[in-house]
Design an enzyme around this catalytic site. Structure first.
Site, PDB file in Angstrom:
ATOM      1  N   ARG A  27       0.812  -1.211   0.000  1.00 33.24           N
ATOM      2  CA  ARG A  27       0.000   0.000   0.000  1.00 33.24           C
ATOM      3  C   ARG A  27       0.855   1.276   0.000  1.00 33.24           C
ATOM      4  NH1 ARG A  27      -5.376   0.295   1.985  1.00 33.24           N
ATOM      5  NH2 ARG A  27      -6.430  -1.718   1.939  1.00 33.24           N
ATOM      6  N   TRP A  74       2.169   5.969   1.842  1.00 36.80           N
ATOM      7  CA  TRP A  74       2.303   6.453   0.473  1.00 36.80           C
ATOM      8  C   TRP A  74       2.014   7.940   0.545  1.00 36.80           C
ATOM      9  CZ3 TRP A  74      -0.680   8.766  -3.404  1.00 36.80           C
ATOM     10  CH2 TRP A  74      -0.149   8.703  -4.693  1.00 36.80           C
ATOM     11  N   ASN A  98      -5.189   6.718   6.674  1.00 35.68           N
ATOM     12  CA  ASN A  98      -5.174   6.471   5.240  1.00 35.68           C
ATOM     13  C   ASN A  98      -6.274   7.321   4.625  1.00 35.68           C
ATOM     14  OD1 ASN A  98      -4.837   5.334   2.646  1.00 35.68           O
ATOM     15  ND2 ASN A  98      -6.427   3.829   3.073  1.00 35.68           N
ATOM     16  N   GLU A 486       5.549   1.541 -15.677  1.00 23.71           N
ATOM     17  CA  GLU A 486       5.416   1.324 -14.235  1.00 23.71           C
ATOM     18  C   GLU A 486       6.709   0.840 -13.589  1.00 23.71           C
ATOM     19  OE1 GLU A 486       0.990   0.005 -12.914  1.00 23.71           O
ATOM     20  OE2 GLU A 486       2.023  -1.379 -14.249  1.00 23.71           O
ATOM     21  N   LYS A 602       0.004  -0.415  -4.481  1.00 24.18           N
ATOM     22  CA  LYS A 602      -0.834  -1.456  -5.067  1.00 24.18           C
ATOM     23  C   LYS A 602      -2.306  -1.079  -5.069  1.00 24.18           C
ATOM     24  CE  LYS A 602      -1.589  -5.593  -6.726  1.00 24.18           C
ATOM     25  NZ  LYS A 602      -1.199  -5.905  -8.104  1.00 24.18           N
TER      26      LYS A 602
END
Length: 607
Positions: A27, A74, A98, A486, A602
């Site tokens: 994540r 992230w 989050n 990517e 992800k």
């Protein structure tokens, strides 16, 4: 896209939180941190970069305590720094988050006027300061958290610890998923069930707007209006074994290699025992009255929908509207009450896709989802959730999930065609026979790995790469370019071959490799003509085709890669293998981080 873990335990929680965060590192991996309460005192450890850096820090600076929260980040607001890493603390309050607090600037201005000091660039620090401000005003923790979340706009999953409260953890969600785990005199919080797989198999999912006061004795859950809410506790299957790379160097390599096996499971799931027809549970889905199919997804799942659009329209003669989820709901498209909306998401938590689903829910006859996580938000909020059975996918670049999505969508298109009278039993049996052959064809395609590795060594020297395809191979060209970007960080673009003369051909020279996806189908000759136009201008062609196509068109190519013969309808599933392997081997040659490429995570659970 951040990962959250919380534990009220009976043993030291730092090692347990660290292990759970490893399951959530897909994540985000910009930074990580843990906060615990030991003898009533709140303490934190945070580290920049991947989780191993936090693990090393804890060796030198242990963090005792039997209550704790953890986070892997992230970055959204604020650069990846130790100071911006979670958990954030303000006075007695520590929080992990989050999501995105959209009104944090207004709240920050308000709090600054009260004398609050900010030490980070994040929106999350505002949440901790706001909660602490309510506590200072004399509110109880329960009243303070309710007042806090009422002020927050945007999306959030939150987990709080309070200094001096060793038997209290507070969780809240709006727009971002959050689950509570139940143990024996222990309680847990996690972004998803995978985080808690080694700790418990008893899970309660918080509904939209829920918040919970959690002690070791259990959880008291409240809805958005502050009323006590009863949420179902579910027994889930443990998925802990699927996060091991085994003998593979990368998760992506393992997941590419697993495709024959998982595709076999997916095919079997959607066919009758005899294998001659598509089946779902009786009455589960009826396409006969469907006027229009609206398909919505993001990223690779969106490209799977692009392939499926060809199938639904050509096989079932069913009009398809297709859109990127992040654009779909903001243009507020008119929908038909007799239409069907279909949403595709590997995680089942993709924020934009979930928001689009909620927009459609009361405007169409049925809402269907194709997901990899049966207990996800998108699955739970659909009229029918169809599994792709890919198993846990850890690599950020989707591989086996993509091909399993295609299998599920192909099965649906075949079912739609039969129900709508455009496919008889014999033709359906012929197509399902092709579906059954896929695992063997994928195995054959995987055998080209050595040749692809050799080609990738050449591609690694390029700054730009073009991918071309026609018909259902056009979305594969887009997917090939996406994979290359990517994980190898090489600029790549995918185009419909017929669009070459409308601009992209200006990019062609001897330094730009052009990957051409061209099975010998009805469009092959047209694709070869476009390929000749590239070679006439010094372009380096990598032709991916079958033996028939190679015999006709391989002369003058830079490289030719031969795939097994396959029905043109299902060719995109087989041709996904070489574009995945090309990207993988190119990235390995360049030395980039294959499983955790920069700036990506992800599961995209924020807008």
């Amino acid at each position: 896209m951040c990962g959250i873990v919380g534990i009220l335990g009976t043993n030291e929680v730092s090692p347990l939180i660290l292990d759970a965060l490893r399951r959530l590192e897909y994540r985000g991996y910009d930074s990580a941190g843990i906060a615990t309460i030991n003898d009533g005192v709140l303490s934190r450890r945070r580290a920049l970069g991947k989780l191993v850096n936090l693990s090393d820090l804890l060796v030198h600076e242990p963090l005792p305590g039997k209550s704790g929260i953890g986070h892997t980040r992230w970055a959204t607001h604020g650069a990846p720094t130790v100071n911006n890493a979670h958990p954030h603390q303000a006075g007695r309050v520590a929080v992990v988050h989050n999501g995105i607090i959209e009104n944090f600037r207004d709240l920050r201005t308000e709090l600054a006027a009260k004398g609050c000091k900010f030490v980070t660039e994040t929106d999350t620090e505002t949440v901790a300061l706001l909660f602490e401000d309510y506590l200072k005003s004399g509110l109880s923790p329960q009243d303070a958290v309710q007042a806090t979340i009422a002020r927050l706009e945007g999306a959030f999953a939150l987990c709080f610890l309070l200094d001096g409260e060793g038997d209290l953890m507070i969780a809240a969600r709006k727009g971002s998923p959050l689950a509570i785990g139940h143990g024996d005199n222990e309680m847990y919080v996690g972004s998803d069930a995978l985080a808690l797989a080694s700790l418990t198999d008893r899970i309660t999912y918080l509904d939209e707007g829920d918040w919970a006061m959690i002690t070791r004795a259990g959880a008291e859950i409240f809805d958005a209006a502050g009323r006590r809410a009863n949420r179902e506790m579910r027994q889930i299957k443990a998925e802990s074994a699927s996060v091991d790379k085994g003998t593979y160097k990368h998760f992506m390599a393992k997941e590419i290699a697993e495709q024959p096996s998982v595709l076999a499971d997916a095919v079997s799931h959607y066919l009758t025992p005899e294998g001659d027809a598509v089946q779902l549970r009786e009455g589960a889905l009826d396409f006969t009255a469907t006027e229009r199919l609206t398909m919505v997804a993001c990223g690779t799942a969106y490209l799977a929908c692009n392939v499926a659009k060809y199938w639904f329209e050509s096989l079932a003669r069913l009009p398809v509207e297709l859109d990127v989820a992040s654009e779909f709901r903001y243009r507020e498209p008119p929908l038909s009450a007799s239409g069907m909306a279909l949403f595709v998401s590997q995680s089942g938590e993709t924020a934009d896709t979930l928001a689009a689903l909620r927009y459609c829910r009361d405007k169409v006859a049925s809402v269907v989802s194709v997901v990899n996580v049966a207990e996800s938000s998108i699955a739970r909020e659909s009229d029918l959730a169809l599994p792709i059975l890919a198993g846990r996918e850890i690599g950020v670049a989707s591989t086996k999930a993509f091909t399993c999505q295609l299998v599920a969508l192909a099965a649906l298109a075949i079912m739609a065609a039969r129900q709508r009278g455009h496919l008889d039993a014999k033709a359906e049996a012929a197509l399902t026979a092709q579906l059954r052959s896929l695992p063997g064809l994928i195995n054959t395609a995987l055998e080209a790995g050595g040749k692809l590795q050799s080609i990738a060594r050449k591609l690694a020297e390029a700054r730009d790469i073009l991918f071309l395809g026609r018909g259902p191979m056009y979305p594969l060209a887009l997917e090939g370019a996406l994979k290359m970007k990517e994980i190898s960080y090489i600029h790549a673009e995918g185009y419909a071959s017929g669009e070459l003369k409308h601009g992209p051909i200006a990019l062609v020279d001897k330094h730009v490799p052009v990957i051409v996806l061209a099975p010998s189908d009805a469009l092959f000759d047209k694709t070869v003509s476009n390929m000749q136009e590239v070679m006439a201008r010094g372009g380096k062609i990598v032709l991916i085709t079958d033996r028939t196509g190679a015999a006709e068109a391989s002369e003058g190519t830079w490289e030719t890669l031969i795939m097994p013969e396959v029905d043109p309808i299902l060719a995109p599933i087989v041709y996904a293998i070489p574009v995945q392997l090309l990207a993988y081997h190119t990235a390995v040659t360049k030395g980039t981080d294959v499983d955790q490429p920069r700036n990506l995570a992800k599961s995209v659970t924020v807008e």
